[in-house]
Design a protein around this motif. Structure first.
Motif, PDB file in Angstrom:
ATOM      1  N   TYR A 189      -8.130 -21.530   8.812  1.00  0.00           N
ATOM      2  CA  TYR A 189      -7.688 -20.818   7.691  1.00  0.00           C
ATOM      3  C   TYR A 189      -8.732 -20.822   6.708  1.00  0.00           C
ATOM      4  N   GLU A 190      -8.914 -19.711   5.949  1.00  0.00           N
ATOM      5  CA  GLU A 190      -9.822 -19.666   4.661  1.00  0.00           C
ATOM      6  C   GLU A 190      -8.820 -19.204   3.622  1.00  0.00           C
ATOM      7  N   ILE A 191      -8.755 -20.163   2.585  1.00  0.00           N
ATOM      8  CA  ILE A 191      -7.838 -19.793   1.377  1.00  0.00           C
ATOM      9  C   ILE A 191      -8.714 -19.918   0.217  1.00  0.00           C
ATOM     10  N   LYS A 192      -8.753 -18.705  -0.515  1.00  0.00           N
ATOM     11  CA  LYS A 192      -9.562 -18.874  -1.819  1.00  0.00           C
ATOM     12  C   LYS A 192      -8.581 -18.578  -3.017  1.00  0.00           C
ATOM     13  N   VAL A 193      -8.955 -19.734  -3.939  1.00  0.00           N
ATOM     14  CA  VAL A 193      -8.126 -19.799  -5.006  1.00  0.00           C
ATOM     15  C   VAL A 193      -9.077 -19.368  -6.436  1.00  0.00           C
ATOM     16  N   PRO A 194      -8.839 -18.386  -7.028  1.00  0.00           N
ATOM     17  CA  PRO A 194      -9.842 -18.194  -8.179  1.00  0.00           C
ATOM     18  C   PRO A 194      -9.501 -19.369  -9.333  1.00  0.00           C
TER      19      PRO A 194
ATOM     20  N   THR B 142      14.018 -11.609 -18.989  1.00  0.00           N
ATOM     21  CA  THR B 142      13.232 -12.602 -19.143  1.00  0.00           C
ATOM     22  C   THR B 142      11.774 -12.200 -19.623  1.00  0.00           C
ATOM     23  N   GLU B 143      11.570 -12.871 -20.623  1.00  0.00           N
ATOM     24  CA  GLU B 143      10.060 -12.234 -21.136  1.00  0.00           C
ATOM     25  C   GLU B 143       9.023 -13.374 -20.747  1.00  0.00           C
ATOM     26  N   TYR B 144       7.859 -12.802 -20.226  1.00  0.00           N
ATOM     27  CA  TYR B 144       6.643 -13.554 -19.787  1.00  0.00           C
ATOM     28  C   TYR B 144       5.516 -12.994 -20.566  1.00  0.00           C
ATOM     29  N   GLN B 145       4.689 -14.204 -20.893  1.00  0.00           N
ATOM     30  CA  GLN B 145       3.346 -13.760 -21.378  1.00  0.00           C
ATOM     31  C   GLN B 145       2.200 -13.948 -20.469  1.00  0.00           C
ATOM     32  N   VAL B 146       1.349 -13.084 -20.160  1.00  0.00           N
ATOM     33  CA  VAL B 146       0.189 -13.250 -19.493  1.00  0.00           C
ATOM     34  C   VAL B 146      -0.807 -13.933 -19.888  1.00  0.00           C
ATOM     35  N   GLN B 147      -1.043 -14.863 -19.624  1.00  0.00           N
ATOM     36  CA  GLN B 147      -2.005 -16.012 -20.052  1.00  0.00           C
ATOM     37  C   GLN B 147      -3.382 -16.173 -19.007  1.00  0.00           C
ATOM     38  N   GLN B 148      -4.327 -16.239 -19.431  1.00  0.00           N
ATOM     39  CA  GLN B 148      -5.632 -16.545 -18.582  1.00  0.00           C
ATOM     40  C   GLN B 148      -5.628 -18.000 -18.578  1.00  0.00           C
ATOM     41  N   ILE B 149      -5.550 -18.830 -17.417  1.00  0.00           N
ATOM     42  CA  ILE B 149      -5.549 -20.283 -17.368  1.00  0.00           C
ATOM     43  C   ILE B 149      -6.749 -20.767 -16.552  1.00  0.00           C
ATOM     44  N   GLN B 150      -7.534 -21.596 -16.893  1.00  0.00           N
ATOM     45  CA  GLN B 150      -8.396 -22.325 -16.307  1.00  0.00           C
ATOM     46  C   GLN B 150      -8.146 -23.501 -15.312  1.00  0.00           C
ATOM     47  N   LEU B 151      -7.938 -23.517 -14.121  1.00  0.00           N
ATOM     48  CA  LEU B 151      -7.628 -24.364 -13.163  1.00  0.00           C
ATOM     49  C   LEU B 151      -8.585 -25.521 -12.973  1.00  0.00           C
ATOM     50  N   THR B 152      -7.970 -26.637 -12.981  1.00  0.00           N
ATOM     51  CA  THR B 152      -9.015 -27.886 -12.740  1.00  0.00           C
ATOM     52  C   THR B 152      -9.112 -27.782 -11.115  1.00  0.00           C
ATOM     53  N   GLU B 153     -10.084 -28.757 -10.599  1.00  0.00           N
ATOM     54  CA  GLU B 153     -10.511 -28.704  -9.265  1.00  0.00           C
ATOM     55  C   GLU B 153      -9.197 -29.034  -8.434  1.00  0.00           C
TER      56      GLU B 153
ATOM     57  N   LEU C 144       0.455 -30.278  14.400  1.00  0.00           N
ATOM     58  CA  LEU C 144       0.209 -31.439  14.861  1.00  0.00           C
ATOM     59  C   LEU C 144      -0.520 -32.179  13.812  1.00  0.00           C
ATOM     60  N   SER C 145      -1.496 -31.577  13.509  1.00  0.00           N
ATOM     61  CA  SER C 145      -2.587 -32.203  12.438  1.00  0.00           C
ATOM     62  C   SER C 145      -3.383 -30.911  11.837  1.00  0.00           C
ATOM     63  N   THR C 146      -3.600 -31.257  10.466  1.00  0.00           N
ATOM     64  CA  THR C 146      -4.427 -30.348   9.930  1.00  0.00           C
ATOM     65  C   THR C 146      -5.523 -31.211   9.073  1.00  0.00           C
ATOM     66  N   ASP C 147      -6.831 -30.440   9.524  1.00  0.00           N
ATOM     67  CA  ASP C 147      -8.092 -31.156   8.694  1.00  0.00           C
ATOM     68  C   ASP C 147      -8.438 -30.122   7.540  1.00  0.00           C
ATOM     69  N   THR C 148      -8.625 -30.609   6.556  1.00  0.00           N
ATOM     70  CA  THR C 148      -9.119 -29.596   5.480  1.00  0.00           C
ATOM     71  C   THR C 148     -10.593 -30.061   4.712  1.00  0.00           C
ATOM     72  N   THR C 149     -11.361 -29.145   4.217  1.00  0.00           N
ATOM     73  CA  THR C 149     -12.462 -29.409   3.485  1.00  0.00           C
ATOM     74  C   THR C 149     -12.533 -28.323   2.480  1.00  0.00           C
ATOM     75  N   TYR C 150     -12.954 -28.286   1.340  1.00  0.00           N
ATOM     76  CA  TYR C 150     -13.055 -27.293   0.402  1.00  0.00           C
ATOM     77  C   TYR C 150     -14.241 -27.211  -0.289  1.00  0.00           C
ATOM     78  N   THR C 151     -14.542 -25.747  -0.864  1.00  0.00           N
ATOM     79  CA  THR C 151     -16.044 -25.797  -1.567  1.00  0.00           C
ATOM     80  C   THR C 151     -15.570 -25.136  -2.985  1.00  0.00           C
ATOM     81  N   ILE C 152     -16.553 -25.083  -3.658  1.00  0.00           N
ATOM     82  CA  ILE C 152     -16.474 -24.200  -5.022  1.00  0.00           C
ATOM     83  C   ILE C 152     -17.326 -23.374  -5.036  1.00  0.00           C
ATOM     84  N   GLU C 153     -17.273 -22.033  -5.161  1.00  0.00           N
ATOM     85  CA  GLU C 153     -18.163 -20.946  -4.922  1.00  0.00           C
ATOM     86  C   GLU C 153     -17.805 -19.922  -5.936  1.00  0.00           C
ATOM     87  N   LYS C 154     -18.665 -19.504  -6.865  1.00  0.00           N
ATOM     88  CA  LYS C 154     -18.652 -18.164  -7.658  1.00  0.00           C
ATOM     89  C   LYS C 154     -17.193 -18.310  -8.248  1.00  0.00           C
ATOM     90  N   GLY C 155     -16.913 -19.428  -9.119  1.00  0.00           N
ATOM     91  CA  GLY C 155     -15.798 -19.449  -9.831  1.00  0.00           C
ATOM     92  C   GLY C 155     -14.483 -19.613  -8.994  1.00  0.00           C
TER      93      GLY C 155
END
Lengths: 398, 103
Positions: free
Chosen positions: A253-258, A325-336, A362-373
């Motif tokens: 899998y490759e999952i991208k989270v801004p 229900t009222e929602y406000q759209v806010q830009q959030i800076q996520l931590t790592e 059975l098992s899952t190995d994960t690694t992550y990198t941070i690229e281009k935000g």
């Protein structure tokens, strides 16, 4: 007799007493002159009933026969009406009542849904309303066949439908389709079992067909696992191979989270709009305007329907409650950490969606990198899954 | 009108009625239709519908005497009541124990 008494009551009648000698003669003369009298009772005097209009005419006869007549009791509608000074108002009320009653009886006021088990009654009623079957509509304008057909088209789950009208109420009776029972090889196809993906076989449960691989073998996607053709000494038997081939497989899998995300955060503002639908007319109870999305705020709508019922029969009174229900759209800076958490949640979600009945991770190995935000999560999972996939063999019948 | 004349008229009337009765029996029709005699319909012992009555002569709780042509019909019983009376018909209700014809 009841009808006769009712007519007498509507016309009005008088019970009077006859005193003096010659009571029988008086009664005879009444009959002879065509005045119908009834309930002639002999107590201390004669008690006689006669219609209100004819009582006055009997006075002459009483004089002739030398008896005294006196009103004992007055019965009937004209005397009741006389007691009320606002007779015109009462009459007008009666006329309005009759007109209203006859008008209301030409309309549909109650719609029921019966026979549904999986389908929601409220949804069916809402669809019926869109189609044209709604409370307050004229009964003569109801096109039963059209409503039935359109409802059938709107809900493929419906096997049959019938609209029964009884007076001012309509009952939508439906029967839901039942899933066809799974009959093994009902279409008599000849099938092989092939590998759905690469992997190493861990377990095999072959019920029909000839296995072409064994436990521990590594297989490639599309490889024949179980053959639908069984060779015997004399002939080849064609069958539909069925088997569970459990193999260890690898999923990547490759999952991208801004890291910078737009998020809808509830502001805590909840707008409630209520409307009362009474006799087919909708009246707003609250005066809130329907909120509309703008650059900053978005709204989510939730509809609740409360129907007035008596003995499980819907009455023509419904309260619709919309909760915005009222929602406000806010830009959030996520931590790592937060971004990683989100990515892992997404991974779990994707795996859950892909997992079938016999599969497990059975098992899952994960690694992550941070690229281009953005955080990119690379995951490699080892699954134990059923890789059996049917593949039809086209056999020409001769 | 002297006694002799009345006697002659009575005999003539009697003769007429007998004659009409005979015609009714030959034609197999109810006598009430042709001869004009009273017609009575009795339901159990609680109701009598009488057609062709000439008037009430006596009316008490126990007795109702009614003129029917040349005769008088007497209804005896308890709690007798005239339910309805019209030109030539009446309905008597109550516990009727006897019906008598008096000439």
């Amino acid at each position: 007799m009841f009808v006769l008494n009712m007519i007498r009551w509507f016309v009005g009648y008088v019970v009077f007493t006859v005193e003096g000698n010659g009571q029988e003669r008086f009664v005879n003369l009444c009959a002879r002159f065509g005045y119908t009298i009834w309930n002639v009772r002999r107590k201390e005097y004669f008690f006689v009933s006669v219609s209100r209009t004819k009582y006055r005419m009997l006075k002459n006869l009483a004089k002739q026969t030398g008896v005294k007549i006196r009103i004992y009791k007055k019965h009937g509608l004209p005397f009741v009406m006389h007691k009320f000074p606002n007779l015109k108002g009462m009459l007008a009320g009666l006329v309005v009542f009759i007109v209203l009653l006859s008008f209301l009886s030409t309309r549909i006021w109650s719609i029921q849904v019966e026979g549904n088990q999986k389908l929601n009654s409220d949804l069916i009623l809402l669809t019926a309303e869109e189609i044209g079957l709604k409370e307050g509509m004229a009964r003569s304008k109801l096109d039963v066949l059209s409503v039935q057909n359109q409802l059938m088209m709107a809900y493929p789950e419906i096997a049959w439908i019938s609209l029964n009208t009884k007076g001012s109420s309509v009952t939508i009776r439906i029967g839901e389709k039942e899933d066809k029972p799974d009959i093994w090889n009902s279409d008599q196809k000849v099938m092989n079992i092939k590998a759905a993906r690469d992997g190493q076989i861990v377990r095999m449960e072959v019920t029909h067909g000839t296995p072409q691989v064994k436990v521990g073998d590594g297989v490639a996607e599309g490889q024949l696992l179980v053959s639908g053709i069984t060779e015997t000494e004399y002939t080849n038997l064609l069958t539909r191979a069925t088997a569970k081939i459990i193999a260890e497989t690898k999923h990547t899998y490759e999952i991208k989270v801004p890291l910078l995300q737009d998020e809808n955060i509830p502001t805590g503002n909840v707008i409630k709009r209520r409307a009362l639908k009474l006799f087919g007319f909708t009246v707003p109870i609250t005066f809130e305007v329907e909120p509309k999305d703008n650059d900053n705020l978005t709204y989510e709508k939730d509809l609740a329907i409360y129907r007035a019922k008596t003995n499980d029969v819907n009455l023509p009174a419904t309260v619709y409650e919309e909760t915005w229900t009222e929602y406000q759209v806010q830009q959030i800076q996520l931590t790592e950490e937060q971004a990683l958490q989100k990515a892992k949640e997404e991974l779990e979600k994707q795996q859950k969606e892909a997992l079938k009945e016999d599969d497990k991770v059975l098992s899952t190995d994960t690694t992550y990198t941070i690229e281009k935000g953005q955080l990119i999560l690379h995951a490699t999972s080892i699954w134990e899954e059923n890789i059996a996939q049917e593949s039809e063999i086209y056999v020409e019948q001769s | 009108m002297n006694k002799a004349q009345r006697g002659i008229e009575k005999r003539q009337e009697k003769g007429n009625i007998r004659g009409l009765n005979k015609i009714a029996s030959v034609l197999q029709l109810p006598a009430a239709v042709i001869a004009g005699v009273a017609h009575m319909e009795v339901s159990g012992n609680h109701e009598v519908v009488l057609e062709g009555c000439g008037g009430i002569i006596e009316y008490t709780d126990d007795v109702v005497r009614v003129k029917t042509g040349k005769s008088i019909t007497k209804f005896s019983g308890k709690n007798l009541e005239i339910k309805c009376i019209q030109i030539d018909s009446l309905i008597i209700q109550g516990f009727i124990t006897a019906i008598e014809f008096q000439f």
